[in-house]
Design a protein around this motif. Structure first.
Motif, PDB file in Angstrom:
ATOM      1  N   GLN A   1      20.265   3.192  -2.178  1.00  0.00           N
ATOM      2  CA  GLN A   1      21.047   2.781  -1.023  1.00  0.00           C
ATOM      3  C   GLN A   1      20.291   1.732  -0.214  1.00  0.00           C
ATOM      4  O   GLN A   1      19.058   1.646  -0.309  1.00  0.00           O
ATOM      5  N   PRO A   2      20.983   0.944   0.583  1.00  0.00           N
ATOM      6  CA  PRO A   2      20.284  -0.054   1.416  1.00  0.00           C
ATOM      7  C   PRO A   2      19.180   0.558   2.273  1.00  0.00           C
ATOM      8  O   PRO A   2      18.153  -0.085   2.513  1.00  0.00           O
ATOM      9  N   GLY A   3      19.380   1.776   2.708  1.00  0.00           N
ATOM     10  CA  GLY A   3      18.365   2.442   3.522  1.00  0.00           C
ATOM     11  C   GLY A   3      17.103   2.779   2.755  1.00  0.00           C
ATOM     12  O   GLY A   3      16.093   3.164   3.359  1.00  0.00           O
ATOM     13  N   ASP A   4      17.140   2.628   1.450  1.00  0.00           N
ATOM     14  CA  ASP A   4      15.940   2.876   0.643  1.00  0.00           C
ATOM     15  C   ASP A   4      15.016   1.655   0.622  1.00  0.00           C
ATOM     16  O   ASP A   4      13.883   1.749   0.135  1.00  0.00           O
ATOM     17  N   SER A   5      15.485   0.541   1.134  1.00  0.00           N
ATOM     18  CA  SER A   5      14.661  -0.669   1.170  1.00  0.00           C
ATOM     19  C   SER A   5      13.430  -0.410   2.027  1.00  0.00           C
ATOM     20  O   SER A   5      13.531  -0.046   3.208  1.00  0.00           O
ATOM     21  N   ALA A   6      12.274  -0.588   1.422  1.00  0.00           N
ATOM     22  CA  ALA A   6      11.007  -0.298   2.104  1.00  0.00           C
ATOM     23  C   ALA A   6       9.878  -0.611   1.131  1.00  0.00           C
ATOM     24  O   ALA A   6      10.098  -1.045   0.009  1.00  0.00           O
ATOM     25  N   VAL A   7       8.663  -0.385   1.575  1.00  0.00           N
ATOM     26  CA  VAL A   7       7.501  -0.445   0.687  1.00  0.00           C
ATOM     27  C   VAL A   7       7.136   0.980   0.306  1.00  0.00           C
ATOM     28  O   VAL A   7       7.081   1.873   1.169  1.00  0.00           O
ATOM     29  N   TYR A   8       6.919   1.199  -0.964  1.00  0.00           N
ATOM     30  CA  TYR A   8       6.602   2.524  -1.472  1.00  0.00           C
ATOM     31  C   TYR A   8       5.150   2.542  -1.954  1.00  0.00           C
ATOM     32  O   TYR A   8       4.713   1.668  -2.707  1.00  0.00           O
ATOM     33  N   PHE A   9       4.428   3.567  -1.505  1.00  0.00           N
ATOM     34  CA  PHE A   9       3.034   3.742  -1.888  1.00  0.00           C
ATOM     35  C   PHE A   9       2.867   5.035  -2.659  1.00  0.00           C
ATOM     36  O   PHE A   9       3.408   6.073  -2.270  1.00  0.00           O
ATOM     37  N   CYS A  10       2.081   4.974  -3.730  1.00  0.00           N
ATOM     38  CA  CYS A  10       1.615   6.212  -4.331  1.00  0.00           C
ATOM     39  C   CYS A  10       0.199   6.464  -3.830  1.00  0.00           C
ATOM     40  O   CYS A  10      -0.511   5.532  -3.441  1.00  0.00           O
ATOM     41  N   ALA A  11      -0.185   7.701  -3.812  1.00  0.00           N
ATOM     42  CA  ALA A  11      -1.531   8.064  -3.387  1.00  0.00           C
ATOM     43  C   ALA A  11      -1.990   9.252  -4.219  1.00  0.00           C
ATOM     44  O   ALA A  11      -1.180  10.037  -4.697  1.00  0.00           O
ATOM     45  N   GLU A  12      -3.297   9.368  -4.383  1.00  0.00           N
ATOM     46  CA  GLU A  12      -3.868  10.457  -5.163  1.00  0.00           C
ATOM     47  C   GLU A  12      -5.002  11.105  -4.397  1.00  0.00           C
ATOM     48  O   GLU A  12      -5.596  10.496  -3.506  1.00  0.00           O
ATOM     49  N   ALA A  13      -5.298  12.329  -4.774  1.00  0.00           N
ATOM     50  CA  ALA A  13      -6.425  13.042  -4.168  1.00  0.00           C
ATOM     51  C   ALA A  13      -6.967  14.033  -5.180  1.00  0.00           C
ATOM     52  O   ALA A  13      -6.263  14.466  -6.092  1.00  0.00           O
ATOM     53  N   ASN A  14      -8.212  14.381  -4.987  1.00  0.00           N
ATOM     54  CA  ASN A  14      -8.850  15.407  -5.804  1.00  0.00           C
ATOM     55  C   ASN A  14      -9.200  16.559  -4.872  1.00  0.00           C
ATOM     56  O   ASN A  14     -10.329  16.697  -4.426  1.00  0.00           O
ATOM     57  N   TYR A  15      -8.210  17.356  -4.546  1.00  0.00           N
ATOM     58  CA  TYR A  15      -8.415  18.419  -3.578  1.00  0.00           C
ATOM     59  C   TYR A  15      -9.243  19.567  -4.151  1.00  0.00           C
ATOM     60  O   TYR A  15      -9.866  20.314  -3.419  1.00  0.00           O
TER      61      TYR A  15
END
Lengths: 114, 113
Positions: A81-95
């Motif tokens: 949808q138009p509202g999905d327009s954005a910048v998307y980030f993935c992130a990781e962690a070693n908890y």
């Protein structure tokens, strides 16, 4: 050093189509992964997360897939949808280890055409 | 319930001047993070607190940056003196313990001129 990166810096899709945003990670010890959405002028907003003991997790219109063999993470957005327009980030962690911090990739800009 | 609150939203200062940012995390969240985000980049961790203890400040430029989290709740991040290269968005985030998603504030956009 270890890093998180994205295959595609920009993605343009037609409204109603499905979107797939990809992410490669290099730290094989990472046990937690998360996708954030960031709109202009706002802080990152949580979308969905997944732990390393899973390979798929679904939310509302979103699915995250984790392939530990090739160290690849993807975010699928259904019926974009138009509202999905954005910048998307993935992130990781070693908890489970000593690295308790979220390490972010550079981001993919998603543009939805009406 | 209020999210992570940061202030100010915007700040413009001259180089060599001091500046401070304030963060109020989500109630009950004992883990607090400060991130720096340059334009077009992902957030980069500066410091992480567990309650009032800074458990990871390895990425904090300690010659000019300092942070504190009194009583394990609110936190301030200070730069003194600011340099042109410090222009960025400073994000605060909090989480309930280690091991889950972090919730972000809207950030403070710093411009050093």
């Amino acid at each position: 050093g270890e890093s998180v990166g994205l295959h595609l810096p920009t993605l343009s899709v037609q409204e109603g189509d499905n979107s797939i945003i990809n992410c490669a990670y290099s730290n094989s010890a990472s046990d937690y992964f998360i996708w954030y959405k960031q709109e202009s002028g706002k802080g990152p907003q949580f979308i969905i997360d997944i732990r390393s003991n899973m390979d798929k997790r679904q939310g509302q219109r979103v699915t995250v897939l984790l392939n530990k063999t090739v160290k690849h993470l993807s975010l699928q957005i259904a019926a974009t949808q138009p509202g999905d327009s954005a910048v998307y980030f993935c992130a990781e962690a070693n908890y489970g280890g000593s690295q308790g911090n979220l390490i972010f990739g550079k981001g993919t800009k998603l543009s939805v055409k009406p | 319930e209020a999210g992570v609150v940061q202030s100010p939203r915007y700040k413009i200062i001259e180089k060599k001047q001091p500046v401070a940012f304030w963060c109020n995390p989500i109630s009950g969240h004992n883990t607090l993070y400060w991130y720096l985000q340059n334009l077009g980049q992902g957030p980069e961790l500066l410091i992480r607190y567990e309650n009032e203890e800074a458990v990871d400040d390895s990425q904090l430029p300690k010659d000019r940056f300092s942070a504190e989290r009194l009583k394990g709740v609110d936190s301030t991040l200070k730069i003194q003196p600011a340099e042109l290269g410090d222009s960025a968005v400073y994000l605060c985030a909090s989480s309930f313990g280690k091991g889950g998603e972090a919730f972000f504030g809207q950030g403070t956009r710093l411009t050093v001129v």
